[in-house]
Scaffold this motif. Structure first.
Motif, PDB file in Angstrom:
ATOM      1  N   ALA A 273       0.864  -1.181   0.000  1.00 36.60           N
ATOM      2  CA  ALA A 273       0.000   0.000   0.000  1.00 36.60           C
ATOM      3  C   ALA A 273       0.896   1.224   0.000  1.00 36.60           C
ATOM      4  O   ALA A 273       2.054   1.165   0.423  1.00 36.60           O
ATOM      5  CB  ALA A 273      -0.926   0.004   1.211  1.00 36.60           C
ATOM      6  N   TYR A 274       0.369   2.363  -0.450  1.00 36.88           N
ATOM      7  CA  TYR A 274       1.212   3.547  -0.626  1.00 36.88           C
ATOM      8  C   TYR A 274       0.435   4.819  -0.307  1.00 36.88           C
ATOM      9  O   TYR A 274      -0.727   4.768   0.104  1.00 36.88           O
ATOM     10  CB  TYR A 274       1.801   3.583  -2.038  1.00 36.88           C
ATOM     11  N   GLY A 275       1.116   5.962  -0.454  1.00 37.67           N
ATOM     12  CA  GLY A 275       0.467   7.235  -0.139  1.00 37.67           C
ATOM     13  C   GLY A 275       0.564   7.605   1.321  1.00 37.67           C
ATOM     14  O   GLY A 275      -0.335   8.247   1.869  1.00 37.67           O
ATOM     15  N   PHE A 276       1.694   7.242   1.978  1.00 43.05           N
ATOM     16  CA  PHE A 276       1.889   7.538   3.399  1.00 43.05           C
ATOM     17  C   PHE A 276       2.973   8.598   3.585  1.00 43.05           C
ATOM     18  O   PHE A 276       3.901   8.702   2.788  1.00 43.05           O
ATOM     19  CB  PHE A 276       2.292   6.280   4.164  1.00 43.05           C
ATOM     20  N   ARG A 277       2.852   9.333   4.677  1.00 42.33           N
ATOM     21  CA  ARG A 277       3.872  10.313   5.050  1.00 42.33           C
ATOM     22  C   ARG A 277       4.884   9.690   6.013  1.00 42.33           C
ATOM     23  O   ARG A 277       6.063   9.617   5.734  1.00 42.33           O
ATOM     24  CB  ARG A 277       3.229  11.551   5.680  1.00 42.33           C
ATOM     25  N   ASN A 278       4.403   9.269   7.168  1.00 42.99           N
ATOM     26  CA  ASN A 278       5.259   8.554   8.115  1.00 42.99           C
ATOM     27  C   ASN A 278       4.420   7.568   8.915  1.00 42.99           C
ATOM     28  O   ASN A 278       3.979   7.875  10.024  1.00 42.99           O
ATOM     29  CB  ASN A 278       5.983   9.520   9.056  1.00 42.99           C
ATOM     30  N   PRO A 279       4.214   6.365   8.375  1.00 41.30           N
ATOM     31  CA  PRO A 279       3.428   5.348   9.088  1.00 41.30           C
ATOM     32  C   PRO A 279       4.292   4.699  10.174  1.00 41.30           C
ATOM     33  O   PRO A 279       4.704   3.538  10.066  1.00 41.30           O
ATOM     34  CB  PRO A 279       3.062   4.365   7.976  1.00 41.30           C
TER      35      PRO A 279
END
Length: 468
Positions: A273-279
């Motif tokens: 999955a993608y589209g993260f800032r800082n998971p």
């Protein structure tokens, strides 16, 4: 006036004396004036048990997470950011020597504040038989860098180790097998959680590379040209800003699961999955359908919790929470933004969002910290509910806080503060992470200072506590 004796009172009311005395005795018993032999007096309401924090261990530097050993020994393995994993025995005592110490393999940490270090730990599902475990840490950078004249800041490394053949409380430091490495341009936004899913695959969260507003240094151009940069929206150039999924039971050093969303292209096949800032922190629900919950740190306006699905695009840096993000003026929501990326995938909204402390006019959190779904038995009204927290509130004060979510289908979930009996206002510390044992009980990792320094770190169990 002449007093009326008990005897004369009975006579005047014509009540049988024996029945009256029996009734009076029962009333006295109920209100606690007398008690029958062998009967426990009802608890004083002020001493009734309610959720609170039970101290498990103190004297750590910067604890981030813990896991219970899957071998019925009831040992808890605690990750300390400075490079050590400690064992708490079944008797509640920390062992004298760490299980492993990889500080010499890491970058030098900044004592004032640092997002690098030893960040993640996971037991192999067959740890009982193969003795394998995995860690995520910040290694010294490779030569070169993301731009001319700019060096990499660190190297994200996920490695496999084995327990010592002669001592179950010590790792074999020489058994390291590097599984994955990713060049990291800046010191922040490292992600750092690793965990095995119910499918047996290893999941890894990596932040978008660091910096504010997706500075061009270390961030590649993406499809959304309105906002500068964006590793979170790029699935071709690097593994930053994603949650990955790999099969460590096959291949050299791993294999790609056959149903990963980009296994046949066009993106990098490790991406789940993608589209993260800082998971930074994610977890799997121990029960139910084993949903994956991830806390993703926002920038200025919004913090979020996502339920992560395979192939999902979670919006950064097109969106921050449910709102359109603006790299030009991050404190102002952009008026509009796309609902889909150029591959036709929807930009998925979080299940929970809350205001960042930097929000004009004031907000709630400096950053969100993803937690766990409670599957324990000690706190009945928490059963099946997601618990998360915030690192701290505005002002650089150690005042983290815990929340419990209220599930809602089709819209943002609501949440309430957990009113802990012994910490009713805030934790009195910075919240750095969560852990969960095999019984489903939840622990929190805190420190009174922001950086990895001193011996201010503590571990608490969220538990039913008596009078404090």
């Amino acid at each position: 006036m002449k007093s009326i004796t008990m005897k004369s009172r009975f006579a005047r009311t014509n009540l049988p004396q024996k029945k009256f005395v029996t009734g009076l005795w029962i009333i006295m018993l109920l209100i606690g004036v007398v008690s029958m032999p062998g009967c426990k007096k009802p608890d004083n309401p002020t001493e009734a048990k309610s959720p609170g924090l039970q101290l498990v261990l103190e004297g750590l530097v910067s604890p981030l997470t813990l896991s219970e050993s899957p071998d019925k020994t009831k040992r808890l393995f605690v990750v300390d950011q400075i490079g050590k994993i400690w064992i708490i025995g079944a008797d509640g005592t920390r062992m004298a020597e760490p299980f492993i110490d990889v500080a010499s393999k890491m970058v030098t940490l900044s004592t004032g504040y640092d997002e690098r270090g030893l960040l993640g730990f996971a037991f192999h599902p067959q740890y009982n038989t193969n003795g394998k475990f995995y860690i995520f840490y910040s290694a010294p950078p490779r030569s070169g860098g993301p731009a001319p004249g700019v060096n990499w800041n660190n190297l994200v490394r996920v490695s496999e180790f084995k327990v010592s053949a002669s001592n179950p409380n010590k790792a074999d430091i020489n058994s390291e097998k590097v599984i994955l490495e990713v060049n990291h341009p800046q010191s922040n936004h490292n992600g750092g959680t690793i965990a095995f899913g119910a499918d047996g695959y290893l999941y890894i969260s990596i932040g978008d590379g660091g910096g504010a507003n997706d500075t061009p240094v270390g961030h590649v151009p993406d499809w959304y040209l309105v906002n500068a940069g964006g590793n979170g929206q790029d699935v071709y150039a690097n593994l930053l800003g994603n949650i990955l999924r790999i099969d460590i039971n096959g291949g050299t050093p791993y294999r790609i699961p056959s149903d990963n969303p980009f296994v046949k292209g066009p993106g990098l096949p490790e991406i789940y999955a993608y589209g993260f800032r800082n998971p930074y922190r994610f977890s799997f629900d121990m029960g139910g359908t084993h949903e994956l919950y991830a806390g993703d740190a926002g920038q200025v306006l919004w913090e979020e919790i996502d339920i992560v699905k395979k192939g999902g695009n979670y919006g950064w840096n097109v969106k921050e929470g449910t709102h359109c993000f603006n790299t030009d003026t991050p404190s102002v929501v952009r008026k509009s933004c796309p609902l889909y990326d150029t591959a036709g995938n929807p930009l998925l909204d979080p299940i929970i969002e809350l205001t960042n402390a930097a929000t004009p006019g004031g907000g709630l959190a400096t950053t969100i910290v993803g937690g766990n779904v409670y599957r324990g038995k000690e706190i009945a009204n928490f059963a099946g509910r997601y618990i998360f927290g915030i690192y701290g509130q505005a002002g650089g004060v150690p005042n983290g806080k815990l929340f419990i979510a209220n599930r809602r289908e089709g819209s943002l979930w609501t949440y309430d503060p957990i009113l802990l009996k012994n910490y009713p206002d805030n934790l009195g510390a910075y919240l750095k992470g969560f852990g969960q044992d095999l019984d489903g009980e939840i622990y929190i990792m805190v420190s009174s200072v922001q950086g990895p320094t001193g011996a201010n770190g503590k571990i608490y169990k969220i538990a039913m506590v008596g009078k404090i």
